[in-house]
Design a protein around this motif. Sequence first.
Motif, short mmCIF file in Angstrom:
data_model
loop_
_atom_site.label_atom_id
_atom_site.label_comp_id
_atom_site.label_asym_id
_atom_site.label_seq_id
_atom_site.Cartn_x
_atom_site.Cartn_y
_atom_site.Cartn_z
N VAL A 109 0.84 -1.19 0.00
CA VAL A 109 0.00 0.00 0.00
C VAL A 109 0.88 1.25 0.00
O VAL A 109 1.76 1.41 0.83
CB VAL A 109 -0.93 -0.01 1.24
CG1 VAL A 109 -1.77 1.24 1.30
CG2 VAL A 109 -1.81 -1.24 1.23
N ASN A 110 0.65 2.15 -0.94
CA ASN A 110 1.37 3.41 -1.03
C ASN A 110 0.42 4.54 -0.65
O ASN A 110 -0.74 4.51 -1.03
CB ASN A 110 1.91 3.64 -2.44
CG ASN A 110 2.99 2.66 -2.80
OD1 ASN A 110 3.78 2.27 -1.96
ND2 ASN A 110 3.01 2.23 -4.04
N SER A 111 0.92 5.54 0.03
CA SER A 111 0.08 6.65 0.45
C SER A 111 -0.10 7.66 -0.66
O SER A 111 0.82 7.94 -1.42
CB SER A 111 0.71 7.33 1.67
OG SER A 111 -0.05 8.45 2.04
N LEU A 112 -1.30 8.20 -0.75
CA LEU A 112 -1.61 9.27 -1.70
C LEU A 112 -1.96 10.56 -0.96
O LEU A 112 -2.67 11.41 -1.48
CB LEU A 112 -2.78 8.85 -2.60
CG LEU A 112 -2.52 7.63 -3.48
CD1 LEU A 112 -3.81 7.19 -4.16
CD2 LEU A 112 -1.45 7.94 -4.50
N SER A 113 -1.47 10.68 0.27
CA SER A 113 -1.78 11.88 1.05
C SER A 113 -0.93 13.05 0.58
O SER A 113 0.06 12.87 -0.13
CB SER A 113 -1.55 11.63 2.55
OG SER A 113 -0.19 11.48 2.83
N GLY A 114 -1.30 14.25 0.99
CA GLY A 114 -0.60 15.45 0.57
C GLY A 114 0.77 15.61 1.17
O GLY A 114 1.59 16.38 0.66
N ASN A 115 1.05 14.89 2.24
CA ASN A 115 2.35 15.06 2.89
C ASN A 115 3.27 13.86 2.70
O ASN A 115 4.24 13.69 3.40
CB ASN A 115 2.17 15.37 4.39
CG ASN A 115 1.47 14.27 5.13
OD1 ASN A 115 0.95 13.34 4.53
ND2 ASN A 115 1.44 14.36 6.45
N THR A 116 2.95 13.00 1.72
CA THR A 116 3.80 11.85 1.41
C THR A 116 4.33 12.00 -0.01
O THR A 116 3.58 12.23 -0.95
CB THR A 116 3.00 10.53 1.53
OG1 THR A 116 2.46 10.44 2.84
CG2 THR A 116 3.88 9.33 1.25
N TYR A 117 5.62 11.87 -0.16
CA TYR A 117 6.27 12.03 -1.46
C TYR A 117 6.91 10.70 -1.88
O TYR A 117 7.46 9.99 -1.05
CB TYR A 117 7.37 13.10 -1.39
CG TYR A 117 6.83 14.50 -1.22
CD1 TYR A 117 6.70 15.33 -2.31
CD2 TYR A 117 6.47 14.98 0.03
CE1 TYR A 117 6.21 16.62 -2.16
CE2 TYR A 117 5.97 16.26 0.18
CZ TYR A 117 5.84 17.07 -0.92
OH TYR A 117 5.35 18.35 -0.77
N SER A 118 6.89 10.43 -3.17
CA SER A 118 7.63 9.28 -3.68
C SER A 118 9.10 9.69 -3.78
O SER A 118 9.43 10.87 -3.80
CB SER A 118 7.10 8.88 -5.06
OG SER A 118 7.40 9.88 -6.01
N ARG A 119 9.97 8.71 -3.87
CA ARG A 119 11.40 9.01 -3.99
C ARG A 119 11.68 9.84 -5.23
O ARG A 119 12.53 10.71 -5.23
CB ARG A 119 12.21 7.72 -4.00
CG ARG A 119 12.17 6.99 -2.66
CD ARG A 119 13.19 5.89 -2.60
NE ARG A 119 14.57 6.33 -2.59
CZ ARG A 119 15.20 6.91 -1.57
NH1 ARG A 119 14.55 7.13 -0.45
NH2 ARG A 119 16.46 7.25 -1.65
N SER A 120 10.95 9.57 -6.31
CA SER A 120 11.21 10.30 -7.56
C SER A 120 10.78 11.77 -7.48
O SER A 120 11.21 12.59 -8.29
CB SER A 120 10.49 9.62 -8.73
OG SER A 120 9.10 9.67 -8.56
N GLU A 121 9.94 12.12 -6.49
CA GLU A 121 9.52 13.52 -6.35
C GLU A 121 10.52 14.36 -5.55
O GLU A 121 10.45 15.58 -5.57
CB GLU A 121 8.15 13.59 -5.66
CG GLU A 121 7.02 13.08 -6.52
CD GLU A 121 5.71 13.05 -5.78
OE1 GLU A 121 4.75 13.65 -6.27
OE2 GLU A 121 5.64 12.41 -4.70
N ALA A 122 11.43 13.70 -4.87
CA ALA A 122 12.43 14.43 -4.08
C ALA A 122 13.34 15.23 -5.02
O ALA A 122 13.67 14.78 -6.11
CB ALA A 122 13.26 13.45 -3.25
N ARG A 123 13.67 16.42 -4.59
CA ARG A 123 14.58 17.31 -5.32
C ARG A 123 14.05 17.72 -6.68
O ARG A 123 14.81 18.05 -7.58
CB ARG A 123 15.96 16.66 -5.43
CG ARG A 123 16.59 16.44 -4.06
CD ARG A 123 17.85 15.66 -4.09
NE ARG A 123 18.78 16.10 -5.14
CZ ARG A 123 19.96 15.59 -5.32
NH1 ARG A 123 20.39 14.63 -4.53
NH2 ARG A 123 20.74 16.00 -6.28
#
Length: 152
Positions: free
Chosen positions: A20-34
């Motif tokens: 299960v992966n979170s789709l909340s506003g305060n959870t980022y995927s690794r690819s979204e970092a930077r």
Amino acid sequence: MKKTSIIVAVLCTSMLTGCVNSLSGNTYSRSEARQIQQVQYGVVQSAVPVVLEGTSGIVGGATGAVVGGIAASNIGGGRGKDIATVLGAVAGGIAGKQVEETVTRSQGQEITVRLDNGNLVSIVQEVGEGPLFRAGDRVRVLNGNGTARVTY
């Protein structure tokens, strides 16, 4: 053999909940970092509770088929045992797919925001561990790489 079936069922259920992966506003995927995101400010006009459908992939069906096949293999003997195993695998696959969808379903919000530039946008995101938004809240809308999120 029954002990083995129980162990397999527990391991498979653990695998389902681990995916299960979170789709909340305060959870980022690794690819979204930077990554650069555009920031816009606005005010929440409405925040409506919604249900986010769960995933219905191969994991639940395959897991259910294995568990169902193993459980049904203890029924009957000879040709009847083979038929029971196949039917158990099919029934388990169907049930496993439904279990996966139910386990991965989550609560969300459809958040409508009037941006400071006057535009109106609506974003659906999981509540998860994130905040619950209410009409009148001053928020940021982060937009980049095809995703958007609402944060404080």
